[in-house]
Design a protein around this motif. Structure first.
Motif, short mmCIF file in Angstrom:
data_model
loop_
_atom_site.label_atom_id
_atom_site.label_comp_id
_atom_site.label_asym_id
_atom_site.label_seq_id
_atom_site.Cartn_x
_atom_site.Cartn_y
_atom_site.Cartn_z
N TYR A 50 32.32 21.91 28.09
CA TYR A 50 33.00 22.09 27.50
C TYR A 50 33.00 20.41 26.21
CZ TYR A 50 37.00 23.50 24.75
OH TYR A 50 37.80 23.62 23.16
N GLU A 51 34.16 20.03 26.96
CA GLU A 51 33.53 18.69 26.06
C GLU A 51 32.49 17.62 25.49
OE1 GLU A 51 36.08 15.33 24.44
OE2 GLU A 51 36.68 17.51 25.93
N LEU A 52 32.07 17.94 26.10
CA LEU A 52 30.43 17.18 25.66
C LEU A 52 29.61 18.00 24.48
CD1 LEU A 52 28.48 16.84 29.49
CD2 LEU A 52 29.14 14.98 27.46
N SER A 53 30.07 19.76 24.28
CA SER A 53 29.76 20.44 23.25
C SER A 53 30.43 20.00 22.48
CB SER A 53 29.77 22.42 23.83
OG SER A 53 29.47 23.06 22.57
N ARG A 54 31.62 20.36 22.66
CA ARG A 54 32.78 19.73 21.46
C ARG A 54 32.72 18.26 20.56
NH1 ARG A 54 37.33 16.94 20.24
NH2 ARG A 54 37.21 15.57 22.16
N LYS A 55 32.25 17.42 21.34
CA LYS A 55 32.01 16.24 20.49
C LYS A 55 30.53 16.35 19.87
CE LYS A 55 33.55 13.07 24.17
NZ LYS A 55 33.62 12.07 24.84
N VAL A 56 30.15 17.01 20.38
CA VAL A 56 28.75 17.08 19.48
C VAL A 56 28.62 17.99 18.12
CG1 VAL A 56 26.03 18.90 19.85
CG2 VAL A 56 26.58 16.76 21.70
N ARG A 57 29.76 19.04 18.27
CA ARG A 57 30.12 19.75 16.56
C ARG A 57 31.19 19.16 16.30
NH1 ARG A 57 33.22 23.96 18.34
NH2 ARG A 57 33.40 23.27 21.57
N ARG B 160 30.44 15.54 15.56
CA ARG B 160 29.85 14.94 14.97
C ARG B 160 28.59 15.46 14.00
NH1 ARG B 160 24.86 11.29 18.38
NH2 ARG B 160 23.76 10.15 16.48
N PHE B 161 28.52 16.83 14.87
CA PHE B 161 27.47 18.03 13.68
C PHE B 161 28.28 18.29 12.74
CE2 PHE B 161 26.39 21.67 11.72
CZ PHE B 161 24.66 21.46 11.93
N ARG B 162 29.51 18.40 12.48
CA ARG B 162 30.35 18.60 11.30
C ARG B 162 30.33 17.52 10.33
NH1 ARG B 162 33.34 21.78 15.77
NH2 ARG B 162 34.40 20.05 15.36
N GLU B 163 30.65 16.65 10.72
CA GLU B 163 30.87 14.87 10.17
C GLU B 163 29.61 14.57 9.65
OE1 GLU B 163 32.16 12.34 12.81
OE2 GLU B 163 33.92 12.82 13.15
N LYS C 112 27.71 16.93 8.26
CA LYS C 112 27.15 18.10 7.39
C LYS C 112 27.94 17.44 6.53
CE LYS C 112 27.57 22.89 6.88
NZ LYS C 112 27.14 24.25 7.65
N LYS C 113 29.45 17.26 6.48
CA LYS C 113 30.15 16.81 5.57
C LYS C 113 29.90 15.61 4.38
CE LYS C 113 35.17 16.20 3.99
NZ LYS C 113 36.53 15.60 5.20
N VAL C 114 29.21 14.47 4.66
CA VAL C 114 28.38 13.65 4.40
C VAL C 114 27.77 14.16 3.73
CG1 VAL C 114 27.69 11.34 4.81
CG2 VAL C 114 30.10 12.30 5.90
N GLU C 115 26.47 15.04 3.67
CA GLU C 115 25.59 15.72 3.52
C GLU C 115 26.00 16.65 2.02
OE1 GLU C 115 22.99 17.49 6.16
OE2 GLU C 115 22.47 15.81 6.86
N LYS C 116 26.74 16.56 2.05
CA LYS C 116 27.05 18.07 1.37
C LYS C 116 28.02 16.96 -0.28
CE LYS C 116 30.50 22.17 0.68
NZ LYS C 116 31.11 22.64 1.05
N GLY C 117 28.16 16.01 0.64
CA GLY C 117 29.07 14.81 -0.49
C GLY C 117 28.00 14.32 -1.35
N LEU C 118 26.93 13.77 -0.57
CA LEU C 118 25.53 13.47 -1.01
C LEU C 118 25.34 14.65 -2.41
CD1 LEU C 118 24.35 11.33 1.91
CD2 LEU C 118 25.32 10.54 -1.04
#
Length: 299
Positions: free
Chosen positions: A178-185, A187-190, A192-198
């Motif tokens: 669960y902790e590993l999945s939480r870290k991966v998700r 990082r994925f959201r971060e 995705k947020k950067v790509e959306k701003g660009l």
């Protein structure tokens, strides 16, 4: 007529007859089982090697197929031994071939002889199939001990630590899914947020300067800056070369001798005068022609 496309007579009783084959007194294998009471089954048999018929001395090639009488004649431990009795298609003579489970092969029993095509490795400098260590030297106990020691050292110093590292890494990855999945998700959201701003920044620039939507803008990073600087230097160098070439051509034109220039100017004047006189003469001719035409019309 039933759904299975079989005809059941009116006097057929499933409890009494069991099946249509027993009702008609036939075997399920049909004509192949005509000698089933003798333990013989007619089957399709393919010759496993080349043979010579013992009756007509004809050669029969490997792969020729016959309707053979198959019969169990014994067992090798739990493996049955079968006999295949075939009739030669050239002389109608019978020959028999049996299986040999002990040596994993077929043998001719009677009525024919096998064509000898086997390759003996011992005659060609090799080893027998089941005797690969026939001519080896006797085992040296000291060499065996040295190999065993080296293998034990390699196991202790190399293999065991590597296995421990792999086991620790596996435990680290599977300790808390669960902790590993939480870290991966996260990082994925971060990302995705950067790509959306660009993407929003690119869209604003395209709308501001009227650029097409399918145009892909280059990211403002060190690599793109370096590439743009190189392109700018290249364009500046080309512009300098073109300017120097223009100046050189201007100097060459300015250095033409005066005599050549005056001659060219005189020739141009002469040509202009000649062309002017020619135009004047043609104009006079046209005026006279128009005057004569007008006078003739009045008459």
């Amino acid at each position: 007529m039933q759904g299975s496309n079989k005809y059941y007579p009116p006097d057929f009783d499933p409890e009494k007859h069991g099946s249509l084959n027993s009702y008609r007194g036939k075997h399920a294998l049909g004509d192949r089982a005509r000698k089933i009471d003798q333990g013989i089954l007619i089957t399709r048999f393919e010759l496993p090697f080349n043979i010579w018929c013992g009756h007509c001395e004809a050669h029969i090639g490997m792969g020729v197929r016959y309707n053979a009488e198959k019969k169990k004649i014994g067992s090798y431990y739990s493996t049955p031994i079968f006999s295949f009795r075939c009739k030669c298609h050239l002389c109608s003579g019978w020959f028999e071939i049996q299986t040999d489970p002990k040596n994993t092969r077929y043998v001719v029993v009677s009525g024919a002889r096998q064509k000898d095509e086997e390759w003996d490795p011992e005659e060609n400098g090799g080893f027998a199939v089941h005797d690969t260590e026939k001519n080896e030297a006797p085992v040296d106990p000291l060499a065996t001990l040295e190999k065993t020691t080296d293998a034990q050292n390699h196991l202790t110093k190399v293999q065991a630590p590597r296995l421990e590292q792999l086991q620790a890494l596996s435990e680290q990855y599977t300790l808390d899914p669960y902790e590993l999945s939480r870290k991966v998700r996260k990082r994925f959201r971060e990302e995705k947020k950067v790509e959306k701003g660009l993407q929003e920044l690119d869209d604003s620039l395209k709308g501001k300067y009227g650029l097409p939507e399918e145009l892909k803008l280059i990211r403002d990073d060190e690599g793109s800056k370096k590439e743009a600087k190189e392109e700018w230097e290249k364009g500046r160098r080309i512009l300098r070369e073109q300017s120097a070439k223009r100046r050189r051509i201007g100097v060459e034109i300015g250095s033409i001798p005066s005599s050549v220039a005056s001659t060219s100017r005189h020739a141009s004047k002469t040509n202009s005068k000649a062309s002017g006189s020619t135009a004047l003469a043609s104009l006079r001719t046209r005026i006279l022609e128009n005057t004569a035409r007008h006078a003739s019309h009045k008459r």
